[in-house]
Write a protein that holds these residues in place. Sequence first.
Motif, short mmCIF file in Angstrom:
data_model
loop_
_atom_site.label_atom_id
_atom_site.label_comp_id
_atom_site.label_asym_id
_atom_site.label_seq_id
_atom_site.Cartn_x
_atom_site.Cartn_y
_atom_site.Cartn_z
N MET A 1 -0.20 -118.55 -35.67
CA MET A 1 0.27 -118.11 -36.97
C MET A 1 1.71 -117.63 -36.84
O MET A 1 1.98 -116.69 -36.08
CB MET A 1 -0.64 -116.98 -37.45
N PRO A 2 2.64 -118.23 -37.60
CA PRO A 2 4.04 -117.79 -37.50
C PRO A 2 4.23 -116.38 -38.04
O PRO A 2 3.52 -115.94 -38.93
CB PRO A 2 4.82 -118.81 -38.34
N VAL A 3 5.22 -115.71 -37.47
CA VAL A 3 5.62 -114.38 -37.94
C VAL A 3 6.93 -114.57 -38.69
O VAL A 3 7.87 -115.15 -38.17
CB VAL A 3 5.82 -113.41 -36.76
N TYR A 4 6.98 -114.11 -39.94
CA TYR A 4 8.16 -114.26 -40.76
C TYR A 4 8.92 -112.95 -40.86
O TYR A 4 8.38 -111.96 -41.37
CB TYR A 4 7.79 -114.73 -42.17
N PRO A 5 10.16 -112.91 -40.38
CA PRO A 5 10.97 -111.70 -40.57
C PRO A 5 11.25 -111.49 -42.07
O PRO A 5 11.12 -112.42 -42.87
CB PRO A 5 12.27 -112.01 -39.83
N ALA A 6 11.66 -110.31 -42.41
CA ALA A 6 12.03 -110.03 -43.80
C ALA A 6 13.22 -110.91 -44.19
O ALA A 6 14.11 -111.13 -43.37
CB ALA A 6 12.39 -108.56 -43.95
N PRO A 7 13.24 -111.43 -45.41
CA PRO A 7 14.35 -112.28 -45.85
C PRO A 7 15.72 -111.63 -45.64
O PRO A 7 16.69 -112.31 -45.30
CB PRO A 7 14.07 -112.51 -47.34
N GLU A 8 15.82 -110.31 -45.81
CA GLU A 8 17.11 -109.64 -45.62
C GLU A 8 17.53 -109.62 -44.15
O GLU A 8 18.71 -109.45 -43.85
CB GLU A 8 17.11 -108.23 -46.22
N ASP A 9 16.58 -109.79 -43.22
CA ASP A 9 16.94 -109.89 -41.81
C ASP A 9 17.43 -111.29 -41.45
O ASP A 9 18.21 -111.45 -40.53
CB ASP A 9 15.75 -109.52 -40.91
N ILE A 10 16.95 -112.29 -42.15
CA ILE A 10 17.34 -113.68 -41.89
C ILE A 10 18.73 -113.97 -42.46
O ILE A 10 19.55 -114.60 -41.81
CB ILE A 10 16.31 -114.66 -42.47
N LEU A 11 18.98 -113.53 -43.68
CA LEU A 11 20.25 -113.81 -44.35
C LEU A 11 21.39 -113.03 -43.71
O LEU A 11 21.33 -111.81 -43.59
CB LEU A 11 20.16 -113.45 -45.83
N TYR A 12 22.42 -113.75 -43.30
CA TYR A 12 23.62 -113.11 -42.73
C TYR A 12 24.68 -112.99 -43.83
O TYR A 12 25.14 -111.91 -44.14
CB TYR A 12 24.11 -113.94 -41.56
N SER A 25 12.45 -117.25 -34.15
CA SER A 25 11.42 -118.01 -33.45
C SER A 25 10.08 -117.84 -34.16
O SER A 25 9.95 -117.02 -35.07
CB SER A 25 11.31 -117.55 -32.00
N GLU A 26 9.09 -118.59 -33.71
CA GLU A 26 7.76 -118.51 -34.34
C GLU A 26 7.13 -117.12 -34.19
O GLU A 26 6.29 -116.75 -35.00
CB GLU A 26 6.83 -119.58 -33.76
N ASN A 27 7.56 -116.37 -33.19
CA ASN A 27 7.01 -115.01 -33.04
C ASN A 27 7.85 -113.98 -33.79
O ASN A 27 7.62 -112.78 -33.67
CB ASN A 27 6.86 -114.64 -31.56
N GLY A 28 8.83 -114.43 -34.56
CA GLY A 28 9.63 -113.54 -35.40
C GLY A 28 10.88 -112.98 -34.75
O GLY A 28 11.60 -112.21 -35.37
N ALA A 29 11.16 -113.36 -33.49
CA ALA A 29 12.36 -112.86 -32.81
C ALA A 29 13.61 -113.50 -33.41
O ALA A 29 13.61 -114.67 -33.78
CB ALA A 29 12.29 -113.17 -31.32
N LEU A 30 14.67 -112.72 -33.51
CA LEU A 30 15.96 -113.18 -34.03
C LEU A 30 17.00 -113.00 -32.92
O LEU A 30 17.72 -112.00 -32.90
CB LEU A 30 16.36 -112.37 -35.26
N PRO A 31 17.09 -113.95 -31.97
CA PRO A 31 17.92 -113.75 -30.78
C PRO A 31 19.39 -113.44 -31.07
O PRO A 31 19.96 -112.53 -30.46
CB PRO A 31 17.78 -115.05 -30.00
#
Length: 142
Positions: A1-12, A25-31
């Motif tokens: 099951m993928p982990v989705y970060p909050a949209p505000e964390d994805i948007l730069y 990544s699928e585990n929600g990490a934002l390298p």
Amino acid sequence: MPVYPAPEDILYHEGTTFTAEWYYSENGALPALEYYRQLKESYQLRLDYIVKYIANNPIGTHLPETMYKIEDREHKIYAFKPGAQRFFNFMSMGRKIILTNAYQKHSNKMARQDLEKLKIAVHYGMDYQRRLREGTYYEKHA
């Protein structure tokens, strides 16, 4: 099951031409974001400037290679270059710039450990494309 970060964390940055996002990544990490958050403010501000410049200017706008350079032509991986830092990224459908991972350069030419970081960026790019095709990259809201 993928982990989705909050949209505000994805948007730069949402620019007039491109939207810049942090890959996750699928585990929600934002390298790349995790690396960014550990940088001195001066490097963060420099990257912010470069990304906003690209995102807010017409398609075809060029930056000097001292700021933005293609690193892998086959996989179309670029690097934003705020000082000695390198943020790998690629362009995606929908006029998106996806920042994958980052590192501090070690010499004028890419050292072996730097090339390993580039391989990771290629892997992340392929993972992003696969998950996009599968419809599993962006969380669907009911």
